[in-house]
Design an enzyme around this catalytic site. Structure first.
Site, PDB file in Angstrom:
ATOM      1  N   ASP A  19     -11.003   2.940   4.201  1.00 40.26           N
ATOM      2  CA  ASP A  19     -11.569   1.596   4.087  1.00 40.26           C
ATOM      3  C   ASP A  19     -12.979   1.600   3.981  1.00 40.26           C
ATOM      4  OD1 ASP A  19      -9.590  -0.383   3.597  1.00 40.26           O
ATOM      5  OD2 ASP A  19      -9.146  -0.882   5.715  1.00 40.26           O
TER       6      ASP A  19
ATOM      7  N   GLN B 188      -4.756  -1.727   9.590  1.00 35.22           N
ATOM      8  CA  GLN B 188      -4.828  -3.093   9.107  1.00 35.22           C
ATOM      9  C   GLN B 188      -5.243  -4.172   9.787  1.00 35.22           C
ATOM     10  OE1 GLN B 188      -3.502  -3.511   5.732  1.00 35.22           O
ATOM     11  NE2 GLN B 188      -4.261  -5.473   6.052  1.00 35.22           N
TER      12      GLN B 188
ATOM     13  N   LYS C  94       0.947  -1.008  -0.140  1.00 34.33           N
ATOM     14  CA  LYS C  94      -0.079  -0.099  -0.017  1.00 34.33           C
ATOM     15  C   LYS C  94       0.842   1.372  -0.031  1.00 34.33           C
ATOM     16  CE  LYS C  94      -3.681  -2.579   2.120  1.00 34.33           C
ATOM     17  NZ  LYS C  94      -4.398  -2.915   3.242  1.00 34.33           N
TER      18      LYS C  94
END
Ligand SMILES: NC(=O)c1ccc[n+]([C@@H]2O[C@H](COP(=O)([O-])OP(=O)(O)OC[C@H]3O[C@@H](n4cnc5c(N)ncnc54)[C@H](OP(=O)(O)O)[C@@H]3O)[C@@H](O)[C@H]2O)c1
Length: 285
Positions: free
Chosen positions: A118, A95, A51
């Site tokens: 997200d 994460q 990422k």
């Protein structure tokens, strides 16, 4: 005839190159994606590293907070809160999964919708459900972008999404069902009876169960689009939910695994970071 392969790597590169042009042309202060990783899970470390690499390629800057797997709920929440309050940070990503003993829900819900790259917090999910503008989850969004790029007809189609998680299956089902996409969606799961019959009806099949090779060619309606989201790590390497060998000759479109939905998840994360900056008026809309 073999299925058209939907190349997620190529579309990711196209999206990231486009973002870089947009970011450079705007000449705005740096747009920052911040990631938080708790513990030392190998695959999670690799996901975060990729990422960051793609963020830099897109002309963004990336910040990272690493916490040990001994971090307490309070320490994780404090780290996330600090990033959400920092005006130089435009997108915050935690994460997942968090190590055992930590509850992800209160951590995620600290992230305000305009920084929720997200799309996983309660408020972002609520916006999706209510069909309001907001940041949508990267994996579901990536699947929609692939369908659009390869001109897979969705309107009036029958779609089956295997998996009902808040990360993938549920938001993707909502996106396919939305006005504009207009598919008629069945959300299947581990208790679905006669999965073969359910899948055989579908023009679009999404495998998001994490069950290696569960979707086989005999289940597929000829010409259907088959999208592989599931990831299983086996001795033979990464394997998807789709048994490519038997599905490819039957399907009309197919995402390879790897190289299909995974790269699109990262591309959509970079798009979401730019959209987040726009929502915070840190970048021209
Ligand atoms: N390609 C990408 O970019 C990407 C991104 C994110 C995740 N993934 C992968 O996508 C998969 C799904 O992720 P997730 O977070 O949604 O996982 P999850 O939370 O574990 O959800 C899995 C879903 O699949 C269903 N399921 C499990 N076994 C099944 C079976 N035999 N038949 C039918 N349904 C079954 C489960 O049903 P129940 O609800 O009944 O338990 C559940 O709804 C994982 O392999 C993950 O690694 C890939």
């Amino acid at each position: 005839m073999a299925a058209i392969l939907m190349d997620g790597n190529a579309l990711r590169d196209e999206i990231i190159a486009g973002l870089r042009v947009t970011v450079e042309a705007a000449g705005s202060p740096p747009i920052c994606l911040a990631t938080v990783l708790v513990g030392n899970d190998g695959p999670s470390q690799r996901y975060v590293a990729s990422k960051h690499k793609k963020a830099l390629e897109a002309g963004l800057v990336a910040r990272h907070v690493d916490l040990p797997d001994t971090a307490t709920q309070g320490e994780v929440e404090a780290a996330v809160r600090e990033l959400t309050e920092d005006v130089s940070v435009h997108g915050v990503l935690v994460q997942l999964p968090l190590p055992d003993g930590l509850d992800p829900e209160p951590v995620l819900d600290l992230i305000p919708p305009e920084k929720d790259v997200d799309g996983l917090t309660e408020r972002s999910m609520g916006r999706l459900l209510r069909n309001r503008p907001g940041l949508v989850g990267c994996t579901p969004n990536g699947v929609m972008r692939l369908l659009e790029k390869y001109e897979v007809p969705t309107s009036g189609s029958r779609a089956v999404v295997i998996g009902r998680s808040t990360l993938v299956g549920l938001p993707l089902s909502l996106l396919l069902n939305r006005k504009g996409a207009d598919a008629t969606v069945t959300m299947a799961h581990s208790r679905t009876a006669d999965m073969n019959a359910v899948v055989r009806e579908a023009d679009i099949v999404i495998g998001a169960a994490g069950q290696a090779g569960m979707i086989t060619g005999d289940m597929i309606k000829p010409g259907a689009a088959v999208i592989d989201v599931g990831v299983s790590r086996t001795e033979a390497g990464i394997v998807g939910d789709v048994d490519r060998l038997s599905v490819e000759p039957v399907a009309g479109w197919l995402t390879p695994m790897p190289g299909g939905t995974g790269p699109m998840t990262i591309a959509c994360l970079m798009e979401n970071t730019l959209s987040a900056a726009q929502l915070q008026s840190a970048f021209p809309a």
